[in-house]
Design an enzyme around this catalytic site. Sequence first.
Site, PDB file in Angstrom:
ATOM      1  N   HIS A 192     -35.718  27.200 -16.447  1.00 39.58           N
ATOM      2  CA  HIS A 192     -34.373  27.892 -16.719  1.00 39.58           C
ATOM      3  C   HIS A 192     -34.201  29.012 -15.653  1.00 39.58           C
ATOM      4  CE1 HIS A 192     -33.829  25.420 -20.456  1.00 39.58           C
ATOM      5  NE2 HIS A 192     -32.372  25.686 -19.864  1.00 39.58           N
ATOM      6  N   ARG A 298     -23.593  29.044 -19.993  1.00 37.06           N
ATOM      7  CA  ARG A 298     -25.044  29.169 -20.838  1.00 37.06           C
ATOM      8  C   ARG A 298     -24.804  30.489 -21.583  1.00 37.06           C
ATOM      9  NH1 ARG A 298     -26.965  25.861 -16.393  1.00 37.06           N
ATOM     10  NH2 ARG A 298     -28.127  24.352 -17.160  1.00 37.06           N
ATOM     11  N   ARG A 334     -20.979  27.066 -24.119  1.00 38.52           N
ATOM     12  CA  ARG A 334     -21.559  26.326 -24.868  1.00 38.52           C
ATOM     13  C   ARG A 334     -22.245  27.569 -25.947  1.00 38.52           C
ATOM     14  NH1 ARG A 334     -27.077  23.973 -22.266  1.00 38.52           N
ATOM     15  NH2 ARG A 334     -27.673  26.198 -22.202  1.00 38.52           N
ATOM     16  N   GLU A 432     -27.905  15.470 -24.626  1.00 34.64           N
ATOM     17  CA  GLU A 432     -29.086  15.833 -23.965  1.00 34.64           C
ATOM     18  C   GLU A 432     -30.429  15.383 -24.829  1.00 34.64           C
ATOM     19  OE1 GLU A 432     -29.150  20.149 -23.079  1.00 34.64           O
ATOM     20  OE2 GLU A 432     -28.607  20.515 -25.141  1.00 34.64           O
ATOM     21  N   ASN A 455     -30.972  17.517 -17.563  1.00 40.39           N
ATOM     22  CA  ASN A 455     -32.270  18.256 -17.683  1.00 40.39           C
ATOM     23  C   ASN A 455     -32.712  17.838 -18.910  1.00 40.39           C
ATOM     24  OD1 ASN A 455     -31.243  19.422 -15.404  1.00 40.39           O
ATOM     25  ND2 ASN A 455     -30.533  21.232 -16.367  1.00 40.39           N
ATOM     26  N   ASP A 456     -32.225  18.117 -19.829  1.00 41.85           N
ATOM     27  CA  ASP A 456     -33.280  18.030 -21.340  1.00 41.85           C
ATOM     28  C   ASP A 456     -33.105  16.345 -21.603  1.00 41.85           C
ATOM     29  OD1 ASP A 456     -34.473  20.310 -22.409  1.00 41.85           O
ATOM     30  OD2 ASP A 456     -32.405  20.927 -22.772  1.00 41.85           O
ATOM     31  N   ARG A 466     -39.748  19.568 -18.767  1.00 49.86           N
ATOM     32  CA  ARG A 466     -39.492  19.636 -17.507  1.00 49.86           C
ATOM     33  C   ARG A 466     -39.877  21.146 -17.078  1.00 49.86           C
ATOM     34  NH1 ARG A 466     -33.384  21.774 -20.082  1.00 49.86           N
ATOM     35  NH2 ARG A 466     -33.433  23.459 -18.323  1.00 49.86           N
ATOM     36  N   CYS A 503     -23.523  18.113 -16.789  1.00 49.34           N
ATOM     37  CA  CYS A 503     -23.813  19.552 -16.297  1.00 49.34           C
ATOM     38  C   CYS A 503     -25.294  19.834 -16.050  1.00 49.34           C
ATOM     39  CB  CYS A 503     -23.135  20.598 -17.250  1.00 49.34           C
ATOM     40  SG  CYS A 503     -23.902  20.418 -18.944  1.00 49.34           S
TER      41      CYS A 503
END
Length: 542
Positions: A192, A298, A334, A432, A455-456, A466, A503
Amino acid sequence: MTELRGIAASGGIAIAGVLRIREQIKSGTFEGGPAESKKLYNELKILAHNEFGRLSSLSGDSNAAGMAELFDSYRMIIDDPGFEEAVLGRLDAGAALSDAIRQSGEELAASLVALEDDLISARSADVMGVSDELLRQLSILGMISDDPEEEFEESSESFIIVSKRLSPAQLMRIDKRRIEAICLSEGTVNDHTSILAGSMGIPCVVGLGPELLSEKYEKLVVDGNDGIVYLDPDDDTVRRYEEMKEKFLDLRNKAKLRLLERPLTECGRIMKVCCNISSPDDIDEDTSKYADGVGLFRTEYLYLKTNDYPTEEEQFEAYSAALKKMNGKDVIIRTCDIGFDKAVDYMKLPNEQNPGMGIRGIRISLERPEMFKTQLRALYRASVYGRLKIMFPMISSIWELREARRYCEEVKKELKAEGIKYGNVMLGIMIETPSSALLSSSFAKEADFFSIGSNDLTQYTIGADRINADISRYYDPHHPAVMELIAMTVRNAHDKGIHVGICGELASDIQMMGFFKEIGIDELSVAPSRLLEIKMNLLGEE
Ligand code: PEP
Ligand code: MG
């Protein structure tokens, strides 16, 4: 001049002086008795040994002169009988383990300096390096916490951050306007901190190795496009990169003119291209003008930059500012996705063995209704300022979506009773986890839209962390299983007539554009710094 090669995590070029952030671990809270503390101390020694061994072998590969020997000598200090005796003595006297390690390190370092021999006193820094590593291992085991208040050097200049690691919370606490670039000796593209740098438009190179941490240079050239960093660059290199920077700006200006002449939406629209942000400050003039919306805000970064839960009023300010700046375009916000590599002390999250599988994403909101409802109230109140869509992270079971929707209904009822207006807000979910992708046909009946968090989705489909650089070759976002889940999600969403975007970082992967067009994804959401490039690519122009 020394050239280091790492991994390009956020594009752009920077030329500036250095701000070194050293890991500071302050007084600890682990208060186990002497016997338990001694057992834990033995574990820490093994972990620190392994870490220095790993760094030593990495230094060998990268020809970092002297670094391998340095890490080997650190390993000898761990086993130094004088150091160990001092730690064990303090534990017997009742000290907390963290205090025993820190005080013993300081005492040994001070005794070396007192010998007034330049060569020997230089070893005092090595002793502190060892005690810091032991404390860091204690912190990783969750026994003590980092002090959230990092002290940054006072200076009005902007700088390039140099550090071993940098947590998203640390990054959020530095004045973004002063950060020219970020260079880390560790880290991965999908953690992140890298993602945050991308949304802030800050060039970032990670995985540069231990040589980056040398104290011997003061200026850097950072090439975030190719993952190259020059320590103490010579005049030719500085000139070359200054020219590149100008050329890059020129290209951006041309792209803007081109998009104004022929916006994507008017040339047989291919798909919407939106931006990922972590604060309304990430929406600059270009973003509000050229992005088709915000595809992912985010919000957890509002929680990371404070020392307590952000209030309803603070959140309302941030959400309404984003909606106003986007001037009627869709803004997907989100709900808080904290946990895993985004954590703050004040939330007092449990020390989990496996935080990636633990209390994160929607789970925290459902477990802490007060926190969730505060955020939802701020969101609904802000909804009158634009086209808000609310999105829930890490949903994996239908009941989670239903429970989240119930809280939305409760909040709306409360606002209505208080006479507070709110708009018509769509409620969507992130896809995700493999579970939500496999159940996307059912989810599409109860969610208003989907956004795929690649990503997840990659991490959980392959079972590859990750943020662990050591297994990055196993973490493959192009894995056929991930592709299959993405394609399946788009099919199921379209069958039920709902909109589906992506995204995660894959959305800005140029290689993927053909696949996205083929499966008919409706929206890509990318870091603002990638927006023009992706739009131009979709228009078929470099
Ligand atoms: C994702 O997982 O792809 C995503 C967009 O969410 P985050 O990176 O914030 O976990
Ligand atoms: Mg995610």
